[in-house]
Motif scaffolding. Structure first.
Motif, PDB file in Angstrom:
ATOM      1  N   VAL A  37       0.849  -1.185   0.000  1.00 57.12           N
ATOM      2  CA  VAL A  37       0.000   0.000   0.000  1.00 57.12           C
ATOM      3  C   VAL A  37       0.889   1.242   0.000  1.00 57.12           C
ATOM      4  O   VAL A  37       1.849   1.335   0.778  1.00 57.12           O
ATOM      5  CB  VAL A  37      -0.922   0.004   1.250  1.00 57.12           C
ATOM      6  CG1 VAL A  37      -1.775   1.254   1.300  1.00 57.12           C
ATOM      7  CG2 VAL A  37      -1.783  -1.243   1.276  1.00 57.12           C
TER       8      VAL A  37
ATOM      9  N   THR B 235       1.680   5.023   0.939  1.00 57.27           N
ATOM     10  CA  THR B 235       1.300   5.939   2.008  1.00 57.27           C
ATOM     11  C   THR B 235       2.319   7.063   2.108  1.00 57.27           C
ATOM     12  O   THR B 235       3.450   6.935   1.647  1.00 57.27           O
ATOM     13  CB  THR B 235       1.192   5.208   3.366  1.00 57.27           C
ATOM     14  OG1 THR B 235       0.749   6.134   4.370  1.00 57.27           O
ATOM     15  CG2 THR B 235       2.521   4.611   3.790  1.00 57.27           C
ATOM     16  N   ASP B 236       1.884   8.168   2.730  1.00 57.92           N
ATOM     17  CA  ASP B 236       2.822   9.241   3.041  1.00 57.92           C
ATOM     18  C   ASP B 236       2.993   9.369   4.559  1.00 57.92           C
ATOM     19  O   ASP B 236       3.568  10.315   5.051  1.00 57.92           O
ATOM     20  CB  ASP B 236       2.382  10.575   2.424  1.00 57.92           C
ATOM     21  CG  ASP B 236       1.048  11.059   2.954  1.00 57.92           C
ATOM     22  OD1 ASP B 236       0.374  10.311   3.673  1.00 57.92           O
ATOM     23  OD2 ASP B 236       0.668  12.194   2.635  1.00 57.92           O
ATOM     24  N   GLN B 237       2.492   8.382   5.291  1.00 58.77           N
ATOM     25  CA  GLN B 237       2.662   8.333   6.740  1.00 58.77           C
ATOM     26  C   GLN B 237       3.927   7.550   7.059  1.00 58.77           C
ATOM     27  O   GLN B 237       4.180   6.524   6.433  1.00 58.77           O
ATOM     28  CB  GLN B 237       1.451   7.674   7.407  1.00 58.77           C
ATOM     29  CG  GLN B 237       0.135   8.355   7.079  1.00 58.77           C
ATOM     30  CD  GLN B 237       0.117   9.812   7.499  1.00 58.77           C
ATOM     31  OE1 GLN B 237       0.462  10.130   8.632  1.00 58.77           O
ATOM     32  NE2 GLN B 237      -0.271  10.692   6.595  1.00 58.77           N
TER      33      GLN B 237
ATOM     34  N   PRO C 201       5.894   4.914   8.292  1.00 60.76           N
ATOM     35  CA  PRO C 201       5.585   3.590   8.834  1.00 60.76           C
ATOM     36  C   PRO C 201       6.717   3.065   9.700  1.00 60.76           C
ATOM     37  O   PRO C 201       7.869   3.447   9.544  1.00 60.76           O
ATOM     38  CB  PRO C 201       5.430   2.731   7.583  1.00 60.76           C
ATOM     39  CG  PRO C 201       6.375   3.358   6.610  1.00 60.76           C
ATOM     40  CD  PRO C 201       6.374   4.838   6.913  1.00 60.76           C
TER      41      PRO C 201
ATOM     42  N   ASN D 135       8.724  -2.342   5.271  1.00 62.21           N
ATOM     43  CA  ASN D 135       8.274  -1.151   4.569  1.00 62.21           C
ATOM     44  C   ASN D 135       9.402  -0.579   3.725  1.00 62.21           C
ATOM     45  O   ASN D 135      10.563  -0.680   4.067  1.00 62.21           O
ATOM     46  CB  ASN D 135       7.770  -0.117   5.571  1.00 62.21           C
ATOM     47  CG  ASN D 135       6.661  -0.680   6.434  1.00 62.21           C
ATOM     48  OD1 ASN D 135       5.809  -1.399   5.947  1.00 62.21           O
ATOM     49  ND2 ASN D 135       6.690  -0.380   7.712  1.00 62.21           N
TER      50      ASN D 135
ATOM     51  N   LEU E 201      -2.759   9.476  -3.591  1.00 60.44           N
ATOM     52  CA  LEU E 201      -3.130   9.633  -2.188  1.00 60.44           C
ATOM     53  C   LEU E 201      -4.165  10.725  -1.935  1.00 60.44           C
ATOM     54  O   LEU E 201      -4.959  10.620  -0.996  1.00 60.44           O
ATOM     55  CB  LEU E 201      -1.883   9.916  -1.344  1.00 60.44           C
ATOM     56  CG  LEU E 201      -0.901   8.758  -1.238  1.00 60.44           C
ATOM     57  CD1 LEU E 201       0.349   9.186  -0.501  1.00 60.44           C
ATOM     58  CD2 LEU E 201      -1.541   7.566  -0.541  1.00 60.44           C
TER      59      LEU E 201
END
Length: 133
Positions: free
Chosen positions: A67, A69-71, A73, A78, A120
């Motif tokens: 997936v 994401t811009d968070q 992790p 990752n 996103l």
């Protein structure tokens, strides 16, 4: 009043670095857009804006899928993809957030990073993505 201070330094795309309001921008086009954002703040259309906002993109393993994401992790599985410094993020008085890129010349790297941003945020109701030319 002279808002711009032009330097003779050109970047690899032949754009001239330009100073506006104490900040150096990558091009005259970008500095001009910063001035436009200041005018929109003065007109109370925007509450404020930021420049060169970093977005860090990652692939995160969730069960059997990856997936985007811009968070930030946590975990060993990752993958960090890249950091994208978006030219401007503008905050409207109605709560809408504008993600703005000022572009003179498209590059393959930029196109890829912009696709990550679109993936996103394009379907998020409070976000507007726009490329200024």
């Amino acid at each position: 009043m002279n808002w711009y201070n032009y330097t003779k330094k050109r970047n690899k795309f032949n754009a001239i670095s330009t100073e506006y309001n104490g900040n150096v921008y990558h091009s005259k086009l970008e500095a001009g857009y910063a001035q436009e954002l200041d005018l929109r703040v003065a007109a109370k259309e925007l509450t404020h804006w930021n420049r060169q906002v970093p977005f860090r993109f990652y692939l995160v393993k969730k069960k059997n899928d990856w997936v985007l994401t811009d968070q930030d992790p946590k975990g060993k599985r990752n993958i960090f993809l890249c950091t994208y410094y978006l030219d401007f993020v503008a905050f409207r008085t109605d709560g809408t957030i504008e993600l703005l890129e000022v572009k003179g010349k498209d590059t393959e790297t930029w196109k890829t990073k912009w696709k990550y941003l679109e993936a996103l945020y394009e379907d998020e109701p409070n976000y507007i993505l726009e490329v200024k030319r």
